[in-house]
Design a protein around this motif. Structure first.
Motif, PDB file in Angstrom:
ATOM      1  N   ALA A  86       0.835  -1.206   0.000  1.00  0.00           N
ATOM      2  CA  ALA A  86       0.000   0.000   0.000  1.00  0.00           C
ATOM      3  C   ALA A  86       0.869   1.256   0.000  1.00  0.00           C
ATOM      4  O   ALA A  86       0.583   2.235  -0.696  1.00  0.00           O
ATOM      5  N   VAL A  87       1.938   1.239   0.788  1.00  0.00           N
ATOM      6  CA  VAL A  87       2.852   2.386   0.839  1.00  0.00           C
ATOM      7  C   VAL A  87       3.457   2.637  -0.544  1.00  0.00           C
ATOM      8  O   VAL A  87       3.530   3.773  -1.014  1.00  0.00           O
ATOM      9  N   LEU A  88       3.846   1.560  -1.219  1.00  0.00           N
ATOM     10  CA  LEU A  88       4.497   1.732  -2.518  1.00  0.00           C
ATOM     11  C   LEU A  88       3.524   2.215  -3.589  1.00  0.00           C
ATOM     12  O   LEU A  88       3.908   2.995  -4.474  1.00  0.00           O
ATOM     13  N   GLY A  89       2.265   1.767  -3.509  1.00  0.00           N
ATOM     14  CA  GLY A  89       1.266   2.292  -4.437  1.00  0.00           C
ATOM     15  C   GLY A  89       1.152   3.801  -4.286  1.00  0.00           C
ATOM     16  O   GLY A  89       1.118   4.543  -5.274  1.00  0.00           O
ATOM     17  N   ASP A  90       1.106   4.250  -3.033  1.00  0.00           N
ATOM     18  CA  ASP A  90       1.080   5.693  -2.775  1.00  0.00           C
ATOM     19  C   ASP A  90       2.349   6.373  -3.265  1.00  0.00           C
ATOM     20  O   ASP A  90       2.309   7.467  -3.832  1.00  0.00           O
ATOM     21  N   LEU A  91       3.476   5.722  -3.017  1.00  0.00           N
ATOM     22  CA  LEU A  91       4.760   6.312  -3.420  1.00  0.00           C
ATOM     23  C   LEU A  91       4.787   6.540  -4.925  1.00  0.00           C
ATOM     24  O   LEU A  91       5.223   7.602  -5.405  1.00  0.00           O
ATOM     25  N   VAL A  92       4.295   5.561  -5.689  1.00  0.00           N
ATOM     26  CA  VAL A  92       4.261   5.711  -7.147  1.00  0.00           C
ATOM     27  C   VAL A  92       3.372   6.900  -7.530  1.00  0.00           C
ATOM     28  O   VAL A  92       3.752   7.739  -8.353  1.00  0.00           O
ATOM     29  N   ALA A  93       2.204   6.988  -6.900  1.00  0.00           N
ATOM     30  CA  ALA A  93       1.275   8.074  -7.232  1.00  0.00           C
ATOM     31  C   ALA A  93       1.885   9.434  -6.901  1.00  0.00           C
ATOM     32  O   ALA A  93       1.811  10.383  -7.699  1.00  0.00           O
TER      33      ALA A  93
ATOM     34  N   ARG B  18      -4.049  -0.336 -11.437  1.00  0.00           N
ATOM     35  CA  ARG B  18      -3.100   0.563 -12.091  1.00  0.00           C
ATOM     36  C   ARG B  18      -2.336   1.415 -11.086  1.00  0.00           C
ATOM     37  O   ARG B  18      -1.203   1.790 -11.313  1.00  0.00           O
ATOM     38  N   GLU B  19      -3.014   1.755  -9.974  1.00  0.00           N
ATOM     39  CA  GLU B  19      -2.423   2.764  -9.101  1.00  0.00           C
ATOM     40  C   GLU B  19      -2.079   2.219  -7.714  1.00  0.00           C
ATOM     41  O   GLU B  19      -0.945   2.305  -7.274  1.00  0.00           O
ATOM     42  N   SER B  20      -3.062   1.629  -7.015  1.00  0.00           N
ATOM     43  CA  SER B  20      -2.779   1.198  -5.647  1.00  0.00           C
ATOM     44  C   SER B  20      -1.716   0.102  -5.625  1.00  0.00           C
ATOM     45  O   SER B  20      -0.876   0.053  -4.740  1.00  0.00           O
ATOM     46  N   LEU B  21      -1.763  -0.809  -6.593  1.00  0.00           N
ATOM     47  CA  LEU B  21      -0.793  -1.900  -6.614  1.00  0.00           C
ATOM     48  C   LEU B  21       0.389  -1.582  -7.528  1.00  0.00           C
ATOM     49  O   LEU B  21       1.121  -2.478  -7.926  1.00  0.00           O
ATOM     50  N   ALA B  22       0.584  -0.309  -7.810  1.00  0.00           N
ATOM     51  CA  ALA B  22       1.632   0.076  -8.757  1.00  0.00           C
ATOM     52  C   ALA B  22       3.025  -0.282  -8.255  1.00  0.00           C
ATOM     53  O   ALA B  22       3.951  -0.444  -9.035  1.00  0.00           O
ATOM     54  N   GLY B  23       3.199  -0.428  -6.953  1.00  0.00           N
ATOM     55  CA  GLY B  23       4.509  -0.783  -6.421  1.00  0.00           C
ATOM     56  C   GLY B  23       4.641  -2.257  -6.110  1.00  0.00           C
ATOM     57  O   GLY B  23       5.582  -2.688  -5.465  1.00  0.00           O
ATOM     58  N   ASP B  24       3.673  -3.030  -6.530  1.00  0.00           N
ATOM     59  CA  ASP B  24       3.641  -4.445  -6.196  1.00  0.00           C
ATOM     60  C   ASP B  24       3.785  -5.258  -7.490  1.00  0.00           C
ATOM     61  O   ASP B  24       3.821  -4.700  -8.568  1.00  0.00           O
TER      62      ASP B  24
END
Lengths: 433, 433
Positions: free
Chosen positions: A313-320, B145-151
């Motif tokens: 979840a943190v990384l999803g936010d980081l990307v955004a 696309r967004e929340s799991l963007a870092g996964d």
């Protein structure tokens, strides 16, 4: 089109979640760069105990001076996974002042000071994202804030604490009592040595405040959330629930009143029908059920805690946030335009399952029914049974129609004054019907 | 800070979804303005039959000339809810050329021409959003696309067609056959007069292509998706599933191969354990189960179709696109950087439940087992039972360990050649274990 100057990330805290964030930033560096449009670089890691070995993190990045790190001026994003109110709050506002956006997993802080933090972010034109603060890995805040932005949410009802769901699921499936189930949760690492924050509903209440705020575009403070823990749920309650075709869950419920002008937020154990999607949420999983005008009934399900899920979840936010920085935009800030009244628990309308210990003699049911009627609480079903133990006592199980919490409280107070009512064995709300 | 000049929206199509979009834009105008930061105005509605009364829509806005509407030059966002390939495709690219961003609910078009449409959007610096194209109201594309963007997503497995889920649920709960359940679905409006697109899996395959593309950052064309309908699922299959502790769902499954270098996408009926969260998805609801490295197992549940739910998804996109326009940013475009190989169905590895009609005489099991072994398909369990009808036939139910689809196909071809095998009654994949 890839920018080559990396975005710099400062990590505050390197415990279970922080170390996983650092690990994924390293192992998925190429993926992240492709998704963001520029590489991201771990520019510093603030910890309390620098001597601890942190696998995969360059020791030169580690510092005990979190304040100096957020003040460096070249940090693009501060990731705060320390938790608690201070020093997290001051570090976050300092980060905004020094040009950084912030990703936080800090539910306690967001629930208590969300409005002030959002204001600080807005003042400096920076982002504050916190998907990880509620229901761990489950994408929830973004869907509520963005996907349902054109809809009107009427209710959010969720299992937002994995520890208590594990305990209640264990009680349900094995017939165990609360203490026995808690002991197992502790032994398996699902409950902390001091489980108070979980079992007394404090953790869930913080999440309810955040969810209510987002769902209703209204500031909901932690103090606005009615909170009742689940330590008094008994095996007998589960037996009663089964007779009703229900199970028991600790629920965080945020509701818009029928007239639309006010909202309520509360955390308490409740019976829900086995046919409700939340009833089948097992173990330490979380799930949040959302009801809106247009979308109808939605549910979001997943792991509510744990290092890797929270890091996701943190990384999803980081990307955004990184994408926003590259485009010079900011994401949605606090939305409190609706400014609805937050009503007290007494205004909540629901159904109730009440178990009374009463004298086993004629006329008791009539007395009890009169008390309910006098308080305007309409009875749906009542079941009376002798205790079979020869003690002259019987139990009376009353299930009501929908009534306000204030009316029910008045009813119960009056019931306690009846000579023939020996005790109120349990009061459980019935939700999700 | 509210901008006063409204953002102008052109609506293409005013059927079940479009009229609901128009209605919500009117009834929730203040809400939308607050969430976007500027009012939004319905600037034109393109329809085929302007004579039909459209409640609440200013007749002066209605036109039959969709092309002229998207070419006006003052349109900020085009909402395309016509469906189908043409004229939708040309209208969308024309919209980009004339400065508008696009929100679409068009799964067929996105599945077939997503790459070209994304390219057109990117070329003109405009947004293309399409949350409503997959699983209706369920926020799914944005979280992926967004929340799991870092996964790293490894598998997406979903019930993405409400019509077929209604039919299969009915067969499961009542013991009805396919035709009977389909007739009920038609009578209740869950199935169209010509149900081919639903029951043959075309609709689900389009959604699978879109989901696989987003999940794996790889272009997946509609032709890459293996497709098998559910018209041959029988009451006997449900009986077999029950014996396995399973039910049967029509699943869209997008998987990353174990080595990570390739992906597959497929739609077919499959047995899944009753304990799997997807098993409890009832009626016409949709749900998508996602497995990723860090977040673990997530599920998104909600109504997959219907005017209001689909409109909710369209409006969430509309808010996002309008916010992007005000800030001069664009949201994430197509992400195909991973460019993984899309492998054919033969490479898919799963388990199988096979029912054979065989001669009721000694040695048959040995013959059958030999064929499985020769093709490298390992048997988990086998159950043999006489037919009790005195016809000298027996049935043999084989459940395999994991094997490639190619191996299984080879096995079945060889089985059909055995004299003792009278027929292959059914082959059903077993998923979600």
């Amino acid at each position: 089109m890839m920018r080559t100057r990396p975005l710099k990330v400062a990590l505050l805290g390197c415990g279970v979640v922080g170390s996983e964030v650092a690990r994924i930033m390293t192992t998925h560096a190429d993926d992240l760069a492709a998704r963001i449009g520029a590489p991201v670089e771990l520019a510093g890691v603030a910890v309390r105990r620098p001597s601890r070995v942190r696998e995969g993190i360059d020791p030169a990045l580690v510092t005990t001076d979190a304040t100096a790190l957020v003040k460096r001026g070249d940090i693009d994003v501060v990731v705060e996974v320390i938790g608690g109110i201070e020093p997290a709050r001051t570090l976050i506002t300092t980060a905004f002042e020094h040009g950084a956006s912030v990703v936080s997993a800090n539910k306690a802080l967001l629930a208590q000071d969300g409005a002030a933090l959002h204001a600080a972010a807005g003042e400096h034109g920076k982002d504050l994202y916190y998907e990880a603060a509620v229901a761990g890995a489950i994408p929830l805040i973004r869907p509520l804030r963005e996907s349902l932005a054109g809809d009107k949410i009427n209710r959010v009802m969720g299992i937002v604490n994995g520890t208590t769901n594990f305990i209640l699921d264990k009680m349900d499936s094995t017939g165990a009592g609360y203490q026995e189930a808690l002991d197992e949760a502790t032994a398996l690492g699902y409950a902390e040595a001091d489980p108070t924050a979980d079992v007394e509903g404090f953790d869930a209440a913080a999440k309810a405040a955040i969810l209510a705020g987002i769902a209703f575009h209204t500031r909901v403070r932690l103090d606005d959330v009615y909170r009742e823990g689940m330590t008094e749920v008994t095996a007998a309650d589960f037996a009663s629930a089964k007779e009703m075709g229900c199970t028991i869950k600790l629920l965080a419920i945020c509701e818009r009143a029928a007239d639309g002008g006010s909202v309520t937020a509360r955390v308490h154990p409740a019976m829900i029908p086995l046919t409700h999607p939340l009833a089948s949420v097992r173990g330490a999983y979380n799930a949040v059920f959302v009801e809106s005008d247009a979308a109808g009934q939605l549910m979001f399900y997943g792991p509510g805690a744990g290092g890797a899920p929270t890091a996701s979840a943190v990384l999803g936010d980081l990307v955004a946030v990184c994408r926003n920085r590259l485009s010079g935009a900011t994401g949605p800030g606090e939305s409190a335009y609706a400014a609805l009244t937050v009503s007290p628990m007494g205004d909540v309308v629901t159904r109730y399952h009440i178990s009374l210990d009463v004298a086993d003699k004629p006329g008791v049911l009539a007395q009890v029914a009169t008390v309910f009627a006098e308080h305007g609480v309409s009875i749906d079903t009542v079941r009376q049974q002798g205790r079979q133990d020869g003690g002259g006592e019987a139990s009376l199980v009353v299930v009501t129609h929908r009534a306000s919490d204030a009316s029910l409280t008045g009813t119960v107070e009056a019931l306690r004054k009846l000579d023939t009512v020996r005790g109120v064995a349990s009061i459980m709300r019935v939700e999700g019907e």
